[in-house]
Enzyme design. Structure first.
Site, PDB file in Angstrom:
ATOM      1  N   GLU A 229     -54.285  55.468 -31.102  1.00 55.89           N
ATOM      2  CA  GLU A 229     -53.907  55.989 -29.791  1.00 55.89           C
ATOM      3  C   GLU A 229     -53.763  57.596 -29.915  1.00 55.89           C
ATOM      4  O   GLU A 229     -53.117  57.932 -30.458  1.00 55.89           O
ATOM      5  CB  GLU A 229     -52.652  55.471 -29.313  1.00 55.89           C
ATOM      6  CG  GLU A 229     -52.719  53.840 -29.388  1.00 55.89           C
ATOM      7  CD  GLU A 229     -51.301  53.237 -28.736  1.00 55.89           C
ATOM      8  OE1 GLU A 229     -51.008  53.294 -27.608  1.00 55.89           O
ATOM      9  OE2 GLU A 229     -50.915  52.591 -29.622  1.00 55.89           O
TER      10      GLU A 229
ATOM     11  N   ILE B 281     -53.725  63.717 -25.579  1.00 50.14           N
ATOM     12  CA  ILE B 281     -54.411  64.934 -25.449  1.00 50.14           C
ATOM     13  C   ILE B 281     -53.306  65.584 -24.569  1.00 50.14           C
ATOM     14  O   ILE B 281     -52.848  65.311 -23.646  1.00 50.14           O
ATOM     15  CB  ILE B 281     -55.786  64.940 -24.528  1.00 50.14           C
ATOM     16  CG1 ILE B 281     -56.640  64.115 -25.388  1.00 50.14           C
ATOM     17  CG2 ILE B 281     -56.189  66.171 -24.530  1.00 50.14           C
ATOM     18  CD1 ILE B 281     -57.945  63.646 -24.738  1.00 50.14           C
TER      19      ILE B 281
ATOM     20  N   ARG C 228     -46.546  62.485 -40.351  1.00 50.79           N
ATOM     21  CA  ARG C 228     -45.337  61.688 -40.804  1.00 50.79           C
ATOM     22  C   ARG C 228     -46.075  60.118 -40.830  1.00 50.79           C
ATOM     23  O   ARG C 228     -46.971  59.662 -40.088  1.00 50.79           O
ATOM     24  CB  ARG C 228     -44.237  61.653 -39.751  1.00 50.79           C
ATOM     25  CG  ARG C 228     -44.271  61.389 -38.460  1.00 50.79           C
ATOM     26  CD  ARG C 228     -43.094  61.061 -37.823  1.00 50.79           C
ATOM     27  NE  ARG C 228     -43.179  60.981 -36.323  1.00 50.79           N
ATOM     28  CZ  ARG C 228     -43.422  59.674 -35.938  1.00 50.79           C
ATOM     29  NH1 ARG C 228     -43.376  58.470 -36.730  1.00 50.79           N
ATOM     30  NH2 ARG C 228     -43.346  59.333 -34.591  1.00 50.79           N
TER      31      ARG C 228
ATOM     32  N   PHE D 164     -37.917  52.478 -34.597  1.00 49.25           N
ATOM     33  CA  PHE D 164     -36.953  53.025 -33.798  1.00 49.25           C
ATOM     34  C   PHE D 164     -35.877  51.947 -33.290  1.00 49.25           C
ATOM     35  O   PHE D 164     -36.415  50.908 -32.909  1.00 49.25           O
ATOM     36  CB  PHE D 164     -37.403  53.932 -32.770  1.00 49.25           C
ATOM     37  CG  PHE D 164     -38.302  55.071 -33.223  1.00 49.25           C
ATOM     38  CD1 PHE D 164     -37.648  56.272 -33.909  1.00 49.25           C
ATOM     39  CD2 PHE D 164     -39.752  55.015 -33.619  1.00 49.25           C
ATOM     40  CE1 PHE D 164     -38.550  57.361 -34.148  1.00 49.25           C
ATOM     41  CE2 PHE D 164     -40.494  55.952 -34.150  1.00 49.25           C
ATOM     42  CZ  PHE D 164     -40.103  57.107 -34.348  1.00 49.25           C
TER      43      PHE D 164
ATOM     44  N   ASN E 125     -57.306  55.349 -25.835  1.00 47.37           N
ATOM     45  CA  ASN E 125     -57.607  54.551 -26.886  1.00 47.37           C
ATOM     46  C   ASN E 125     -58.968  54.004 -27.237  1.00 47.37           C
ATOM     47  O   ASN E 125     -59.782  53.789 -26.360  1.00 47.37           O
ATOM     48  CB  ASN E 125     -56.913  52.865 -26.608  1.00 47.37           C
ATOM     49  CG  ASN E 125     -55.488  53.080 -26.342  1.00 47.37           C
ATOM     50  OD1 ASN E 125     -54.834  52.713 -27.095  1.00 47.37           O
ATOM     51  ND2 ASN E 125     -55.006  53.577 -25.051  1.00 47.37           N
TER      52      ASN E 125
ATOM     53  N   HIS F 297     -53.234  67.997 -22.489  1.00 46.67           N
ATOM     54  CA  HIS F 297     -53.836  68.431 -21.147  1.00 46.67           C
ATOM     55  C   HIS F 297     -53.606  67.631 -20.103  1.00 46.67           C
ATOM     56  O   HIS F 297     -53.536  66.060 -20.317  1.00 46.67           O
ATOM     57  CB  HIS F 297     -55.314  68.664 -21.367  1.00 46.67           C
ATOM     58  CG  HIS F 297     -56.101  69.189 -20.173  1.00 46.67           C
ATOM     59  ND1 HIS F 297     -56.136  70.435 -19.731  1.00 46.67           N
ATOM     60  CD2 HIS F 297     -56.785  68.405 -19.391  1.00 46.67           C
ATOM     61  CE1 HIS F 297     -56.686  70.468 -18.684  1.00 46.67           C
ATOM     62  NE2 HIS F 297     -57.423  69.231 -18.417  1.00 46.67           N
TER      63      HIS F 297
ATOM     64  N   TYR G 115     -61.649  56.167 -18.346  1.00 48.33           N
ATOM     65  CA  TYR G 115     -61.860  55.010 -19.156  1.00 48.33           C
ATOM     66  C   TYR G 115     -63.446  54.849 -19.183  1.00 48.33           C
ATOM     67  O   TYR G 115     -64.054  55.109 -17.993  1.00 48.33           O
ATOM     68  CB  TYR G 115     -61.267  53.537 -18.603  1.00 48.33           C
ATOM     69  CG  TYR G 115     -59.986  53.711 -18.480  1.00 48.33           C
ATOM     70  CD1 TYR G 115     -58.986  53.480 -19.744  1.00 48.33           C
ATOM     71  CD2 TYR G 115     -58.980  53.613 -17.287  1.00 48.33           C
ATOM     72  CE1 TYR G 115     -57.721  53.410 -19.821  1.00 48.33           C
ATOM     73  CE2 TYR G 115     -57.626  53.301 -17.307  1.00 48.33           C
ATOM     74  CZ  TYR G 115     -57.026  53.490 -18.529  1.00 48.33           C
ATOM     75  OH  TYR G 115     -55.731  53.558 -18.707  1.00 48.33           O
TER      76      TYR G 115
ATOM     77  N   THR H 284     -51.891  58.117 -23.242  1.00 50.37           N
ATOM     78  CA  THR H 284     -52.901  58.219 -24.535  1.00 50.37           C
ATOM     79  C   THR H 284     -54.083  57.467 -24.296  1.00 50.37           C
ATOM     80  O   THR H 284     -54.152  56.503 -23.331  1.00 50.37           O
ATOM     81  CB  THR H 284     -52.227  57.220 -25.680  1.00 50.37           C
ATOM     82  OG1 THR H 284     -51.885  55.852 -25.106  1.00 50.37           O
ATOM     83  CG2 THR H 284     -50.798  57.905 -26.246  1.00 50.37           C
TER      84      THR H 284
ATOM     85  N   LYS I  99     -46.493  54.789 -18.458  1.00 54.53           N
ATOM     86  CA  LYS I  99     -45.552  53.905 -17.802  1.00 54.53           C
ATOM     87  C   LYS I  99     -44.213  53.959 -18.420  1.00 54.53           C
ATOM     88  O   LYS I  99     -43.176  54.144 -17.936  1.00 54.53           O
ATOM     89  CB  LYS I  99     -45.663  52.425 -17.416  1.00 54.53           C
ATOM     90  CG  LYS I  99     -47.236  52.348 -16.617  1.00 54.53           C
ATOM     91  CD  LYS I  99     -47.640  50.907 -16.364  1.00 54.53           C
ATOM     92  CE  LYS I  99     -48.837  50.735 -15.551  1.00 54.53           C
ATOM     93  NZ  LYS I  99     -49.385  49.445 -15.437  1.00 54.53           N
TER      94      LYS I  99
END
Length: 212
Positions: free
Chosen positions: A137, A140, A162, A167, A87, A142, A149, A85, A79
């Site tokens: 998280e 992938i 990293r 941010f 989880n 793809h 889920y 991701t 969103k």
């Protein structure tokens, strides 16, 4: 190493998940399983140390293999970021060995017995969002036909990109994630990383779970 030859035992993390840490000979690194299983060989995992993202610890030897059931996360990957991701549940994250430091990693992932794809994974507290719970998280690389889920996510972590950092804007966060993805794509094409796409870890019995 002696720690990788711990006594046989099962660890029940909840009524739903049994966390075990299986090790196969001939491959360096760590492996653990957050799926549904009975007692199995496992390695002893030290308790999480509560490190902050500002002081990354010495990272565990890689590759690192894990699997667990996909649960609903914070709902912001697609969103807000446009980067979906998958989880892992808290029980899997809480049982990560202490020497797996927070940060951004890259590797391979599959859903159930599906194809293996490149991925990046964030382990930590996501300082931009000021999370109070540590999360893991996985993005992938793809496009899946539908949400998955409740299915089993298989992840092989091969390298570190990293540390976590904050941010000053959502746009800066998105730009950093996109840069992580591009860097991961290049590194995963290297022969020493490409070979893990065919690792036996991903040989899940066909017909159990499949998502295109």
């Amino acid at each position: 190493a002696p720690a990788l030859r711990a006594a046989r035992a099962g660890i029940r993390a909840s009524a739903q998940l049994l966390l075990v840490f299986p090790v196969r000979s001939g491959v360096s690194g760590h492996r653990f399983d957050g799926g549904f299983a009975g007692p199995a060989d496992r390695v002893a995992a030290r308790a999480p140390s509560g490190r902050s993202h500002e002081a990354p610890a010495v990272r565990a030897p890689l590759p690192y293999f894990c699997r667990g059931q996909v649960v609903r996360g914070f709902g912001r990957g697609s969103k807000q970021l446009g980067i979906p991701t998958a989880n892992f549940p808290e029980q899997v994250v809480d049982n990560l060995p202490a020497d797996v430091s927070t940060g951004i990693y890259y590797g391979w992932a599959s859903v159930g017995s599906g194809d293996v794809h490149k991925m990046v994974v964030s382990i930590g507290w996501n300082p931009y969002y000021k999370n109070t719970k540590k999360s893991m998280e996985t993005h992938i690389m793809h496009t899946f036909k539908e949400d998955f889920y409740g299915e089993i996510l298989n992840v092989a972590i091969l390298g570190y990109l990293r540390p976590e950092k904050n941010f000053d804007s959502l746009e800066s966060l998105i730009s950093a994630i996109q840069a992580d993805i591009e860097e991961a794509k290049k590194r995963l094409d290297l022969p020493e990383h490409l070979k893990f796409k065919e690792d036996n870890f991903f040989q899940v019995p066909k017909g159990k779970i499949m998502n295109g």
